[in-house]
Design a protein around this motif. Structure first.
Motif, PDB file in Angstrom:
ATOM      1  N   ASP A 182      22.553   9.405 -64.460  1.00 55.11           N
ATOM      2  CA  ASP A 182      22.742   9.743 -65.869  1.00 55.11           C
ATOM      3  C   ASP A 182      22.541   8.482 -66.709  1.00 55.11           C
ATOM      4  O   ASP A 182      22.301   7.383 -66.184  1.00 55.11           O
ATOM      5  CB  ASP A 182      24.120  10.367 -66.100  1.00 55.11           C
ATOM      6  N   VAL A 213      14.457  13.944 -62.990  1.00 57.26           N
ATOM      7  CA  VAL A 213      15.194  14.941 -63.777  1.00 57.26           C
ATOM      8  C   VAL A 213      14.827  16.300 -63.182  1.00 57.26           C
ATOM      9  O   VAL A 213      13.962  17.010 -63.686  1.00 57.26           O
ATOM     10  CB  VAL A 213      14.846  14.860 -65.273  1.00 57.26           C
ATOM     11  N   ASP A 215      16.289  19.115 -62.952  1.00 55.73           N
ATOM     12  CA  ASP A 215      16.616  20.377 -63.624  1.00 55.73           C
ATOM     13  C   ASP A 215      15.721  20.665 -64.830  1.00 55.73           C
ATOM     14  O   ASP A 215      15.883  21.689 -65.504  1.00 55.73           O
ATOM     15  CB  ASP A 215      18.082  20.404 -64.036  1.00 55.73           C
ATOM     16  N   ASP A 217      15.615  19.253 -67.730  1.00 59.42           N
ATOM     17  CA  ASP A 217      16.330  19.137 -69.003  1.00 59.42           C
ATOM     18  C   ASP A 217      15.640  18.071 -69.865  1.00 59.42           C
ATOM     19  O   ASP A 217      15.790  16.872 -69.619  1.00 59.42           O
ATOM     20  CB  ASP A 217      17.791  18.770 -68.733  1.00 59.42           C
ATOM     21  N   LEU A 218      14.909  18.504 -70.878  1.00 58.36           N
ATOM     22  CA  LEU A 218      14.140  17.573 -71.699  1.00 58.36           C
ATOM     23  C   LEU A 218      15.045  16.673 -72.527  1.00 58.36           C
ATOM     24  O   LEU A 218      14.726  15.488 -72.738  1.00 58.36           O
ATOM     25  CB  LEU A 218      13.174  18.352 -72.597  1.00 58.36           C
ATOM     26  N   ASP A 219      16.164  17.179 -73.005  1.00 52.95           N
ATOM     27  CA  ASP A 219      17.086  16.331 -73.759  1.00 52.95           C
ATOM     28  C   ASP A 219      17.616  15.199 -72.887  1.00 52.95           C
ATOM     29  O   ASP A 219      17.749  14.059 -73.340  1.00 52.95           O
ATOM     30  CB  ASP A 219      18.240  17.168 -74.310  1.00 52.95           C
ATOM     31  N   LYS A 220      17.940  15.513 -71.641  1.00 52.51           N
ATOM     32  CA  LYS A 220      18.381  14.474 -70.703  1.00 52.51           C
ATOM     33  C   LYS A 220      17.274  13.446 -70.500  1.00 52.51           C
ATOM     34  O   LYS A 220      17.526  12.226 -70.495  1.00 52.51           O
ATOM     35  CB  LYS A 220      18.768  15.096 -69.371  1.00 52.51           C
ATOM     36  N   ALA A 245       8.320  23.186 -66.648  1.00 54.48           N
ATOM     37  CA  ALA A 245       9.018  21.959 -67.048  1.00 54.48           C
ATOM     38  C   ALA A 245       8.059  20.784 -67.114  1.00 54.48           C
ATOM     39  O   ALA A 245       8.109  19.971 -68.049  1.00 54.48           O
ATOM     40  CB  ALA A 245      10.162  21.660 -66.081  1.00 54.48           C
ATOM     41  N   ARG A 248       6.195  20.973 -70.343  1.00 50.02           N
ATOM     42  CA  ARG A 248       6.999  20.534 -71.495  1.00 50.02           C
ATOM     43  C   ARG A 248       7.102  19.016 -71.541  1.00 50.02           C
ATOM     44  O   ARG A 248       6.993  18.396 -72.610  1.00 50.02           O
ATOM     45  CB  ARG A 248       8.410  21.131 -71.412  1.00 50.02           C
TER      46      ARG A 248
END
Length: 255
Positions: A182, A213, A215, A217-220, A245, A248
């Protein structure tokens, strides 16, 4: 100063026929992935534990012929499964087949089922890291002796985040450091890595920062980019290999 953002995809070679993997490689390169990875295991990591699975390095040789632009590699090779000199020669060979597009990803190994089923000594985590530390100079030395030499200095990616041993190996041997972390952990680990680099007189800016990443998760991913990530890899598994994904993330990179 961070490098331009690169986007990778890990096509996990599980639960699929090879035709489906080949098609996923084609689609990933057409979408614009910078790096296409597989992984180095002998059994699926999730889903049916005895499901369909393929070996990594023979697959990379096929990918080297199939692709023309994307870099390719294992995320990551298990050091325990092959003699270091042989592994160096395998990597040099795939480097030539791909016209210089191999990323040599390596780690100490962790999946006990692979070891047990294929007759390797699992040992301890510390022992496996020590073995990796012994193998890396042997791989580098063998690269200097092979005929022909590699087409370029093959970039070495080391996976893992252990602060006492792994990041010390990254500082000494890696061109790319890969982890699954993270934002707060990434910042901390980068500080530790900088300390190991300082101890041997190396600029930590020479090491590309790679993060997975899985999962999608684009924000992550955006937060990790702000924290210093330079190569961000999404995952896709068989049999369908959904690359939405990846699409994106590539659109974000290109924007």
């Amino acid at each position: 100063m961070t490098r331009p953002l690169r986007i990778g995809v890990q096509l996990q070679p599980q639960h699929a026929d090879y035709a489906q993997i080949r098609d996923a490689v084609r689609r990933a390169e057409e979408l614009g992935a910078d790096v296409i990875f597989n992984w180095d295991h002998f059994y699926p990591l999730y889903g049916d534990p005895d499901g369909k699975h393929f070996e990594a390095w023979t697959m990379l040789a096929a990918w080297a012929e199939q692709t023309t632009r994307a870099e390719i590699g294992c995320l990551v090779t298990c050091n325990s499964y092959r003699n270091p000199e042989l592994l160096a020669d395998m990597a040099r060979t795939v480097d030539h087949i791909s016209d210089g597009r191999l990323v040599f990803g390596i780690g100490s190994g962790w999946f006990e089922k692979d070891y047990a089923e294929y007759g390797y000594d699992f040992g301890t985590a510390g022992g496996r890291l020590d073995a990796l530390g012994e193998a890396l100079p042997r791989i580098e030395e063998r690269w200097s002796r092979l005929n022909p030499l590699s087409t370029r200095d093959i970039p070495v990616l080391i996976g893992g985040g252990g602060e006492r041993k792994t990041l010390k190996l990254v500082a000494r041997h890696a061109d790319i450091w890969h982890s699954f972390v993270d934002v707060d952990t990434l910042a901390h680990k980068l500080g530790v890595l900088a300390g190991h680099c300082e101890a041997i007189g190396r600029d930590p800016g020479e090491i590309e920062v790679s993060v997975g990443v899985q999962d999608g998760d684009l924000d992550k991913a955006k937060a990790l980019r702000d924290a210093g990530a330079e190569l961000i890899t999404v995952g896709a598994t068989g049999p369908d290999y959904d690359l939405s994904a990846l699409e994106r993330f590539i659109a974000w990179r290109d924007a």
